[in-house]
Design a protein around this motif. Structure first.
Motif, short mmCIF file in Angstrom:
data_model
loop_
_atom_site.label_atom_id
_atom_site.label_comp_id
_atom_site.label_asym_id
_atom_site.label_seq_id
_atom_site.Cartn_x
_atom_site.Cartn_y
_atom_site.Cartn_z
N LEU A 1 -6.99 54.28 8.46
CA LEU A 1 -7.47 53.86 7.13
C LEU A 1 -7.57 52.34 7.06
CD1 LEU A 1 -5.15 56.23 5.12
CD2 LEU A 1 -7.58 56.52 5.46
N LEU B 1 -9.41 50.62 4.11
CA LEU B 1 -8.69 50.80 2.85
C LEU B 1 -7.50 49.85 2.78
CD1 LEU B 1 -8.76 52.54 0.34
CD2 LEU B 1 -7.17 54.08 1.43
N LEU B 2 -6.79 49.70 3.91
CA LEU B 2 -5.65 48.79 3.94
C LEU B 2 -6.11 47.37 3.65
CD1 LEU B 2 -2.46 48.71 5.38
CD2 LEU B 2 -3.76 46.94 6.47
N PHE C 1 -8.56 46.28 1.81
CA PHE C 1 -8.79 46.02 0.38
C PHE C 1 -7.52 46.22 -0.44
CE2 PHE C 1 -13.28 46.96 1.56
CZ PHE C 1 -13.73 45.69 1.31
N ALA C 2 -6.65 47.14 0.00
CA ALA C 2 -5.43 47.40 -0.76
C ALA C 2 -4.51 46.18 -0.75
CB ALA C 2 -4.71 48.62 -0.18
N VAL C 3 -4.29 45.59 0.43
CA VAL C 3 -3.41 44.43 0.46
C VAL C 3 -4.10 43.22 -0.18
CG1 VAL C 3 -2.06 45.15 2.45
CG2 VAL C 3 -4.07 43.77 2.79
N SER D 1 -5.72 43.23 -2.84
CA SER D 1 -5.59 43.24 -4.29
C SER D 1 -4.26 42.63 -4.75
CB SER D 1 -5.74 44.66 -4.82
OG SER D 1 -4.76 45.47 -4.25
N VAL D 2 -3.31 42.47 -3.82
CA VAL D 2 -2.04 41.85 -4.19
C VAL D 2 -2.25 40.36 -4.49
CG1 VAL D 2 0.29 41.34 -3.36
CG2 VAL D 2 -0.75 43.52 -2.84
N GLU E 1 -4.37 38.87 -6.25
CA GLU E 1 -4.62 38.57 -7.66
C GLU E 1 -3.32 38.40 -8.43
OE1 GLU E 1 -7.02 41.94 -8.49
OE2 GLU E 1 -8.41 41.25 -6.95
N VAL E 2 -2.38 39.31 -8.17
CA VAL E 2 -1.08 39.21 -8.83
C VAL E 2 -0.40 37.90 -8.43
CG1 VAL E 2 1.12 40.33 -9.20
CG2 VAL E 2 -0.91 41.71 -8.86
N VAL F 1 -11.71 39.66 -9.56
CA VAL F 1 -11.93 41.03 -10.02
C VAL F 1 -13.42 41.33 -10.04
CG1 VAL F 1 -11.73 42.53 -12.02
CG2 VAL F 1 -9.78 41.20 -11.30
N VAL G 1 -16.62 45.70 -2.41
CA VAL G 1 -16.19 47.04 -2.03
C VAL G 1 -17.39 47.98 -2.02
CG1 VAL G 1 -14.75 48.98 -2.67
CG2 VAL G 1 -13.86 46.67 -2.84
N LEU H 1 -13.08 55.44 7.84
CA LEU H 1 -12.53 54.17 7.34
C LEU H 1 -11.90 53.36 8.46
CD1 LEU H 1 -10.82 55.41 4.06
CD2 LEU H 1 -12.66 53.77 4.19
#
Lengths: 165, 380
Positions: B118, B121-122, B124-126, B128-129, B131-132, B158, B165, B178
């Motif tokens: 994956l 996916l990984l 884009f997933a990491v 997104s951190v 932004e925080v 954002v 994506v 993926l």
């Protein structure tokens, strides 16, 4: 089994911090932490896809949305926040207790929750096919719902802007 | 086989593999970061008719070392109004996702540090951190400019994540996986025996690639989309209250993010480590990957040197009114491409789907939505 257990304890701590923190930004960040620990638990248990999606959707999008909504909405006094706590505590437990009761009933063996097969790592293609064939109505319904939410949010933002002028 | 040959216990091989993977990411890209900081200054200087850094070593090649020592020995200031814990965590949380994202990219035929099923996916997933982390940096500084910069950065990230994506999604639709090594492997082979079958050489891939590239510039906070740090307006955005090593970490996170997103662009659209022509396949695959990376990075520098920064309203309008609709069209075209059999017929069907709305939108966008021409009141 020890790692998910420790992570759950951490997660409960983070979740209580999310509820208990007086400053809304701290609460939002604690919630982001809670959600990312949930993602880590999924990953530890071998459900890679759902874990990464959890990280992407909840931590990336929801945390940012929470933080934004906190900044846009009226800032409440910290004193006022503290004075509301007893009421909030009663209401919170009132809402959560039935859920906890059902969970406890299920865990102690009241409900047969054993799945047909223990296979958390479902092939992605199968998941996609299931989503767009068997569960297509649900996907469409959620799409409509989210569109409505987005339009509502846009309208809401517009009205508040008029008020400030 | 290798185990028997080397007579090593399995755990040692695993450990060695992990060390090699970590070494790739940390060693290669930290070196690359140091080198790039110098090359960037030299390139910008050349474009602006200056000499650039030339004091430390021959042609200034020890400038990154000098910069590093300066950053490490600088005083670390935490403002009195800052929340020290969040202030400390933010720069770390910026660097970690970039390093994780670099881990899943295939650098060569057999060279993927973490070959995950994956991988995309990984990535884009990491991502997104980040932004925080930027929000934490901006808010915890307890000052106006960092907060403004963080708000700008989050709204930009954002908005531009959606076209990024969506155009990557088109590649996933065509590849059916993926896994990044698998996506690269599928771009191998030759049309008519000599034309590469990279994703960019298809109607959806060309438009998707352009959309992805523009969104990547914004995600990497590069000019002309470097509003979060626009020095002339808001000091340095979310990094304003940082100094010393923490500031260097932000800088590093930004450059590592640039490497990561460029690597992903190469993997998804430019055929990863594949050679561009059949008779060039004797050159090792990783040389092709890093060659493409160098060209792409130079392209980023070129854009930075020649384009002015856009305004915040232009930035948001461009994303929501142009890039996002275009990226949705790209996914439609990718679906049609798959359904019509990926041949000559698909070209005939897909090209109008992408090209006609693109041209119409570009014309309308230019004419109606372009901001009014600026008038310079004091210029005469």
């Amino acid at each position: 089994m020890i790692v998910p257990l420790l992570l759950s304890i951490l997660m409960i701590l983070a979740a209580s911090a999310a509820v208990w923190m007086a400053k809304p930004v701290h609460a939002g960040l604690s919630l982001a932490l809670t959600l990312s620990i949930a993602a880590v638990i999924y990953l530890v248990l071998g459900a890679d896809f759902i874990g990464l999606v959890q990280l992407m959707v909840y931590v990336g999008a929801v945390a940012v949305l929470i933080v934004f909504s906190l900044l846009i909405t009226r800032r409440r006094d910290e004193e006022e926040e503290r004075s509301l706590r007893p009421k909030a505590l009663v209401m919170g437990f009132g809402c959560v207790l039935p859920l906890l009761a059902v969970l406890a009933y299920a865990v102690t063996g009241g409900i047969d929750i054993k799945p047909d097969r223990w296979e958390p790592a479902l092939p992605l293609q199968e998941l996609g096919k299931a989503l767009f064939t068997d569960y297509a109505p649900a996907v469409l319904a959620i799409g409509v719902l989210l569109t409505a939410v987005m339009i509502g949010a846009a309208l809401f933002a517009r009205e508040t802007r008029k008020e400030t002028k | 086989m290798l185990l028997e040959f080397l007579k090593m216990p399995a755990w040692l091989v695993t450990l060695g593999g992990l060390a090699a993977a970590a070494g790739t990411v940390v060693g290669v890209f930290l070196g690359g970061f140091a080198l790039l900081s110098l090359i960037e200054r030299k390139t910008l200087a050349r474009v602006q008719n200056r000499i650039g850094p030339n004091r430390a070593g021959p042609f200034g090649i020890f400038q990154p070392v000098a910069d590093g020592i300066k950053m490490l020995t600088k005083e670390d200031i935490v403002p009195a109004k800052a929340e020290w814990l969040l202030h400390l965590l933010a720069p770390i949380l910026i660097v970690v996702p970039s390093i994780l994202a670099l881990g899943v990219i295939p650098y060569g035929r057999e060279w993927t540090p973490v070959p995950l099923e994956l991988g995309l996916l990984l990535f884009f997933a990491v991502g997104s951190v980040t932004e925080v982390a930027i929000f934490m940096a901006g808010w915890s500084s307890g000052s106006k400019f960092p907060m403004l910069g963080a708000m700008r950065a989050i709204s930009q990230l954002v908005s531009y994540e959606i076209p990024l994506v969506a155009s990557a999604l088109a590649v996933v639709m065509i590849s059916g996986t993926l896994s990044l090594p698998e996506i690269v492997a599928q771009q191998g082979g030759w049309t008519f025996g000599f034309l590469p079958q990279w994703n960019i050489f298809s109607p959806w891939g060309l438009v998707g690639g352009i959309v992805f590239f523009i969104a990547a510039i914004a995600e990497a906070n590069r000019t002309p989309f470097d509003l979060p740090e626009g020095e002339s307006e808001i000091v340095a955005g979310h990094m304003t209250e940082y100094s010393g090593f923490k500031y260097a970490l932000f800088f590093m996170g930004e450059y590592l993010g640039l490497f990561a997103v460029s690597g992903l662009f190469i993997t998804l659209f430019l055929g990863g480590w594949q050679a561009p022509l059949p008779f060039l396949e004797f050159i090792p695959s990783w040389i092709w990957f890093f060659g493409k990376l160098a060209v792409l990075i130079f392209f980023f520098l070129w854009i930075r040197a020649t384009y002015p920064r856009v305004r915040i309203d232009q930035l948001m309008r461009f994303a929501w009114l142009f890039l996002i609709p275009t990226s949705l069209l790209v996914t439609v075209a990718a679906g049609l491409w798959h359904v019509t059999g990926r041949g000559i017929v698909s070209w005939v069907v897909c090209l109008p789907v992408v090209a006609i709305p693109w041209v119409i939108a570009a014309v309308i966008f230019n004419r109606r939505l372009a901001p009014a021409t600026r008038t310079y009141h004091f210029a005469e």
